[in-house]
Design an enzyme around this catalytic site. Sequence first.
Site, PDB file in Angstrom:
ATOM      1  CE  LYS A  45      -2.868  -1.038   3.658  1.00  0.00           C
ATOM      2  NZ  LYS A  45      -3.927  -0.681   4.630  1.00  0.00           N
ATOM      3  CE  LYS A  47      -1.958   4.311   4.963  1.00  0.00           C
ATOM      4  NZ  LYS A  47      -3.012   4.299   5.961  1.00  0.00           N
TER       5      LYS A  47
HETATM    6  N1  C2G Z   1     -10.526   6.849  10.031  1.00  0.00           N
HETATM    7  C1  C2G Z   1     -11.532   7.730  10.469  1.00  0.00           C
HETATM    8  N2  C2G Z   1     -11.188   8.996  10.892  1.00  0.00           N
HETATM    9  C2  C2G Z   1      -9.895   9.393  10.895  1.00  0.00           C
HETATM   10  C3  C2G Z   1      -8.872   8.500  10.472  1.00  0.00           C
HETATM   11  C4  C2G Z   1      -9.215   7.230  10.048  1.00  0.00           C
HETATM   12  O1  C2G Z   1     -12.726   7.387  10.487  1.00  0.00           O
HETATM   13  N3  C2G Z   1      -9.625  10.633  11.316  1.00  0.00           N
HETATM   14  C5  C2G Z   1     -10.928   5.507   9.559  1.00  0.00           C
HETATM   15  C6  C2G Z   1     -10.504   5.253   8.099  1.00  0.00           C
HETATM   16  O2  C2G Z   1     -11.418   5.826   7.221  1.00  0.00           O
HETATM   17  C7  C2G Z   1     -10.491   3.721   8.047  1.00  0.00           C
HETATM   18  C8  C2G Z   1     -10.048   3.350   9.468  1.00  0.00           C
HETATM   19  O3  C2G Z   1     -10.213   4.514  10.284  1.00  0.00           O
HETATM   20  O4  C2G Z   1     -11.798   3.224   7.788  1.00  0.00           O
HETATM   21  C9  C2G Z   1      -8.589   2.897   9.528  1.00  0.00           C
HETATM   22  O5  C2G Z   1      -7.812   3.905   8.907  1.00  0.00           O
HETATM   23  P1  C2G Z   1      -6.333   3.544   8.393  1.00  0.00           P
HETATM   24  O6  C2G Z   1      -5.588   2.886   9.473  1.00  0.00           O
HETATM   25  O7  C2G Z   1      -5.756   4.780   7.778  1.00  0.00           O
HETATM   26  O8  C2G Z   1      -6.659   2.477   7.274  1.00  0.00           O
HETATM   27  P2  C2G Z   1      -6.086   2.350   5.793  1.00  0.00           P
HETATM   28  O9  C2G Z   1      -4.606   2.361   5.862  1.00  0.00           O
HETATM   29  O10 C2G Z   1      -6.766   3.356   4.964  1.00  0.00           O
HETATM   30  O11 C2G Z   1      -6.484   0.851   5.424  1.00  0.00           O
HETATM   31  O12 C2G Z   1      -8.202  -2.545   2.628  1.00  0.00           O
HETATM   32  C10 C2G Z   1      -8.473  -1.288   3.204  1.00  0.00           C
HETATM   33  C11 C2G Z   1      -7.274  -0.737   3.901  1.00  0.00           C
HETATM   34  O13 C2G Z   1      -6.656  -1.675   4.704  1.00  0.00           O
HETATM   35  C12 C2G Z   1      -7.613   0.484   4.723  1.00  0.00           C
END
Ligand code: C2G
Length: 153
Positions: A45, A47
């Site tokens: 990804k 990251k």
């Molecule tokens: N999130 C949120 N508000 C924030 C930050 C994050 O609601 N201020 C939500 C994101 O939208 C997501 C969840 O928290 O639904 C986890 O966020 P991340 O850890 O950034 O996930 P990500 O790396 O986007 O992984 O297959 C899908 C991916 O694995 C998603």
Amino acid sequence: MPRTVLTYGTFDLFHIGHLRLLQRARGLGDRLVVAVSTDEFNQVKGKRCIIPYRQRAEIVENIKCVDLVIPENTWDQKTEDIKLHGIDTFVMGSDWKGKFDFLNEFCQVVYLERTSKISTTDLKQKLKSALSVDTTQIVQMIDILKQLKADLE
Ligand code: C2G
């Protein structure tokens, strides 16, 4: 019949935005399954995590509203996970809006509004700026100390 909800995420530097997402997701059913991205998958990804997978999974596992944590290894495992865990509702934050509509074939798909003003990227930025000291200042400080030492001799 108890309703099972599924969501995915990296959850690095776990913060209030993550917690609110999980609590609201759990509120859409009776059981919450969370797939936490492995470190290897995060590389896919693009990251790089501060907190290693095992610790992120353990933190999420111990959040009250979470019933089960599974590893997220690939983009394509979602349909299999939905069947395997008998998922009724798939949830993601609004930054993924529309990206997983194809899963409507297998279960309900819900996007929840992100919590504003907080993100792992922002936290990393804040840490970086807090830790980054101005090198010229360091050089000046060393000069002053050298001068002080010379004066004291
Ligand atoms: N999130 C949120 N508000 C924030 C930050 C994050 O609601 N201020 C939500 C994101 O939208 C997501 C969840 O928290 O639904 C986890 O966020 P991340 O850890 O950034 O996930 P990500 O790396 O986007 O992984 O297959 C899908 C991916 O694995 C998603």
